[in-house]
Enzyme design. Sequence first.
Site, PDB file in Angstrom:
ATOM      1  N   PRO A 272       0.428  -0.655  -0.248  1.00 58.19           N
ATOM      2  CA  PRO A 272       0.143  -0.431  -0.081  1.00 58.19           C
ATOM      3  C   PRO A 272       0.715   1.416   0.612  1.00 58.19           C
ATOM      4  O   PRO A 272       1.812   1.028   0.428  1.00 58.19           O
ATOM      5  CB  PRO A 272      -0.760  -0.137   1.444  1.00 58.19           C
ATOM      6  CG  PRO A 272      -0.979  -1.268   1.779  1.00 58.19           C
ATOM      7  CD  PRO A 272       0.336  -2.094   0.906  1.00 58.19           C
ATOM      8  N   ASN A 273       0.597   2.003  -0.886  1.00 57.02           N
ATOM      9  CA  ASN A 273       0.903   3.855  -1.041  1.00 57.02           C
ATOM     10  C   ASN A 273       2.197   3.631  -1.460  1.00 57.02           C
ATOM     11  O   ASN A 273       2.654   4.214  -1.591  1.00 57.02           O
ATOM     12  CB  ASN A 273       1.224   3.738   0.144  1.00 57.02           C
ATOM     13  CG  ASN A 273      -0.561   4.469   0.910  1.00 57.02           C
ATOM     14  OD1 ASN A 273      -1.038   5.472  -0.037  1.00 57.02           O
ATOM     15  ND2 ASN A 273      -0.751   3.765   2.244  1.00 57.02           N
TER      16      ASN A 273
ATOM     17  N   ARG B 277       4.005  11.537  -1.198  1.00 52.04           N
ATOM     18  CA  ARG B 277       3.964  10.816  -0.123  1.00 52.04           C
ATOM     19  C   ARG B 277       5.241  11.299   0.366  1.00 52.04           C
ATOM     20  O   ARG B 277       5.949  10.907   0.456  1.00 52.04           O
ATOM     21  CB  ARG B 277       3.120   9.708   0.361  1.00 52.04           C
ATOM     22  CG  ARG B 277       4.032   8.687   0.204  1.00 52.04           C
ATOM     23  CD  ARG B 277       3.081   7.457   0.022  1.00 52.04           C
ATOM     24  NE  ARG B 277       3.475   7.193   2.197  1.00 52.04           N
ATOM     25  CZ  ARG B 277       3.634   6.477   2.349  1.00 52.04           C
ATOM     26  NH1 ARG B 277       3.733   5.544   1.761  1.00 52.04           N
ATOM     27  NH2 ARG B 277       3.676   5.780   4.152  1.00 52.04           N
TER      28      ARG B 277
ATOM     29  N   TYR C 147      10.468   9.470   1.943  1.00 52.66           N
ATOM     30  CA  TYR C 147      10.719   8.048   0.731  1.00 52.66           C
ATOM     31  C   TYR C 147      11.310   9.140   0.084  1.00 52.66           C
ATOM     32  O   TYR C 147      11.343   8.252  -1.443  1.00 52.66           O
ATOM     33  CB  TYR C 147       9.734   7.989   0.390  1.00 52.66           C
ATOM     34  CG  TYR C 147       8.404   7.565   1.497  1.00 52.66           C
ATOM     35  CD1 TYR C 147       9.002   6.103   2.155  1.00 52.66           C
ATOM     36  CD2 TYR C 147       7.472   7.994   2.645  1.00 52.66           C
ATOM     37  CE1 TYR C 147       8.122   5.516   2.897  1.00 52.66           C
ATOM     38  CE2 TYR C 147       6.545   7.130   3.100  1.00 52.66           C
ATOM     39  CZ  TYR C 147       7.174   6.046   3.675  1.00 52.66           C
ATOM     40  OH  TYR C 147       6.416   5.327   4.725  1.00 52.66           O
TER      41      TYR C 147
ATOM     42  N   ASN D 206       8.164  -5.355  -0.569  1.00 49.43           N
ATOM     43  CA  ASN D 206       7.644  -4.276   0.456  1.00 49.43           C
ATOM     44  C   ASN D 206       6.530  -4.323   0.515  1.00 49.43           C
ATOM     45  O   ASN D 206       5.834  -3.351   0.110  1.00 49.43           O
ATOM     46  CB  ASN D 206       8.597  -2.496  -0.032  1.00 49.43           C
ATOM     47  CG  ASN D 206       8.120  -1.592   0.648  1.00 49.43           C
ATOM     48  OD1 ASN D 206       7.581  -2.113   2.019  1.00 49.43           O
ATOM     49  ND2 ASN D 206       9.126  -0.415   0.294  1.00 49.43           N
TER      50      ASN D 206
ATOM     51  N   ALA E 120       2.380  -0.701   4.652  1.00 47.90           N
ATOM     52  CA  ALA E 120       2.026  -0.787   6.018  1.00 47.90           C
ATOM     53  C   ALA E 120       1.550  -2.429   7.144  1.00 47.90           C
ATOM     54  O   ALA E 120       2.004  -2.594   8.339  1.00 47.90           O
ATOM     55  CB  ALA E 120       0.826   0.179   6.433  1.00 47.90           C
TER      56      ALA E 120
ATOM     57  N   GLU F 242      12.515  -9.059   2.689  1.00 45.88           N
ATOM     58  CA  GLU F 242      11.665  -8.164   2.886  1.00 45.88           C
ATOM     59  C   GLU F 242      12.468  -6.363   2.505  1.00 45.88           C
ATOM     60  O   GLU F 242      13.712  -6.475   3.093  1.00 45.88           O
ATOM     61  CB  GLU F 242      10.952  -7.984   4.164  1.00 45.88           C
ATOM     62  CG  GLU F 242      10.016  -6.804   4.929  1.00 45.88           C
ATOM     63  CD  GLU F 242       9.538  -6.971   5.804  1.00 45.88           C
ATOM     64  OE1 GLU F 242       8.656  -7.526   6.240  1.00 45.88           O
ATOM     65  OE2 GLU F 242      10.291  -6.232   6.953  1.00 45.88           O
TER      66      GLU F 242
ATOM     67  N   HIS G 250      12.370  -2.317   2.767  1.00 43.36           N
ATOM     68  CA  HIS G 250      11.672  -0.287   3.497  1.00 43.36           C
ATOM     69  C   HIS G 250      12.822  -0.073   2.584  1.00 43.36           C
ATOM     70  O   HIS G 250      13.633  -0.078   3.222  1.00 43.36           O
ATOM     71  CB  HIS G 250      11.677  -0.746   5.002  1.00 43.36           C
ATOM     72  CG  HIS G 250      10.405  -1.479   5.087  1.00 43.36           C
ATOM     73  ND1 HIS G 250       9.814  -1.913   5.014  1.00 43.36           N
ATOM     74  CD2 HIS G 250      10.886  -3.186   5.801  1.00 43.36           C
ATOM     75  CE1 HIS G 250       8.551  -2.544   5.938  1.00 43.36           C
ATOM     76  NE2 HIS G 250       9.740  -4.045   5.982  1.00 43.36           N
TER      77      HIS G 250
ATOM     78  N   ARG H 211      11.546   5.628  13.140  1.00 47.12           N
ATOM     79  CA  ARG H 211      10.823   5.526  13.428  1.00 47.12           C
ATOM     80  C   ARG H 211       9.531   5.974  14.552  1.00 47.12           C
ATOM     81  O   ARG H 211       9.789   5.740  15.602  1.00 47.12           O
ATOM     82  CB  ARG H 211       9.811   5.255  11.710  1.00 47.12           C
ATOM     83  CG  ARG H 211      10.604   6.320  10.854  1.00 47.12           C
ATOM     84  CD  ARG H 211      10.384   5.634   9.503  1.00 47.12           C
ATOM     85  NE  ARG H 211       9.212   6.558   8.975  1.00 47.12           N
ATOM     86  CZ  ARG H 211       7.891   5.835   8.054  1.00 47.12           C
ATOM     87  NH1 ARG H 211       8.950   5.609   7.076  1.00 47.12           N
ATOM     88  NH2 ARG H 211       6.929   7.202   7.620  1.00 47.12           N
TER      89      ARG H 211
END
Length: 146
Positions: free
Chosen positions: A9-10, A17, A22, A74, A77, A99, A101, A108
């Site tokens: 997502p996103n 964003r 990012y 990735n 969330a 995985e 990120h 964070r």
Amino acid sequence: MKILVINGPNLNFLGIREKAVYGNQDYDYLLKMISDKANELGAEVESWQSNHEGAIIDKLQDAYFNGTDGIVINPGAYTHYSYAIHDALKSLENIIKVEVHISDITNREAFRANSVTAPACDKQIYGHGLDGYLMAMDYIADIIKK
């Protein structure tokens, strides 16, 4: 060598964003990076993105049947709470899974430091920006070559 890159997502909103987190590069830029790396490795790479948990699980399950050698994921969330994606990844025992990120999830919000999906993967890469995807592809290629 067949690699599947899954973005959750996103991630299609890269360059839109939270640029401070990012970066300014958009999703098409990431896809070009991945494509260039695939050419360098002589790999067949499919990049795919969804904002829907079930669609991600379906795509992971498809990888079991279609000869995928490695997965770069990735989960966005979903990383922090999707035991369903964890279980789908765990089912793919003969596929190398990394995985990724973009940000350093350990520096964070507290909830981001926990990944329920990482234990189902062979490796986790975070905090290297978009280059983390390339690092993951190199990792998969190195294992396959051995």
